[in-house]
Enzyme design. Sequence first.
Site, PDB file in Angstrom:
ATOM      1  N   ASP A   8      38.993  37.158  31.955  1.00 19.92           N
ATOM      2  CA  ASP A   8      39.429  35.981  32.691  1.00 19.92           C
ATOM      3  C   ASP A   8      39.198  36.101  34.204  1.00 19.92           C
ATOM      4  OD1 ASP A   8      41.404  34.047  33.989  1.00 19.92           O
ATOM      5  OD2 ASP A   8      41.708  33.589  31.869  1.00 19.92           O
ATOM      6  N   SER A  31      38.612  29.984  34.300  1.00 21.84           N
ATOM      7  CA  SER A  31      39.320  29.823  33.035  1.00 21.84           C
ATOM      8  C   SER A  31      39.293  28.366  32.558  1.00 21.84           C
ATOM      9  CB  SER A  31      40.744  30.369  33.176  1.00 21.84           C
ATOM     10  OG  SER A  31      41.313  30.668  31.939  1.00 21.84           O
TER      11      SER A  31
END
Length: 260
Positions: free
Chosen positions: A153, A40
Amino acid sequence: MEHRLGIVLSGGGSRGLAHAGVLQALAEAGIHPDCVAGTSSGALVGALWAAGCGTERVLEFFETASPFRISRIAPLRKPGWIDTGKIEADFRPFFPADSFEALDRRLFVAATDLAAARLEIFSSGPLFRPLLASSSIPMLFTPTVIGGRLFADGGILDNFPVEPLLGLCDVILGVYASPLTQVEASGLRSSLAVSQRAFEIGMFHASRRKFHQVELLIAPPRLRDYALFDIRRHREILELGHAAALARMDEIRALVERRR
């Protein structure tokens, strides 16, 4: 070992800018990791660093590539509020090419294959979409399509992707920027709040079980004072990471020197 020093950078939204502060402090001390693994915002900061960007350029990226604009809103048919596809063009001014191989340092990016329910580590080929995929927080961002597969993610499955560095580096440092914050029961009255809290708890404890795999972990406790998207305090967060690294610099130097 192929590399002397590696560093793993967690996700954390805006709090991931602490990573840039840590990398700045290392550079000031003449310490330059050979490779980085990130999830991320950790993947984004790691990629910018691997492309030769200093802290001011990293801050500029987080400001200019901000997804929180009306032009980024996803069409109703897409699962998410912000269309990741509309952010990709913002990457071009900051990277020499859309390629892992164009970076100055080796980079590993973690993302979650939603259909296959498995973690994917990207380290070669096109760069931009893996970075978008790694940062595609569910519900907020639309999944990112790579090779016909839907990715989201990396923190869903691994917010501390140390595994690519194991057996590859003599010394591994870790920076964790997703602290488990204190909450009151009164703040857990909506389905969204409960779901988010459950995700945070699971992510933190899964990451903590791997902290022993790095020689030294930097996890600034004051990051709890910052929100996931604290866009007005980016520089503060960066400086917090810088200070946290400086406070551990003697230990870091000792680790690096010991393995030479």
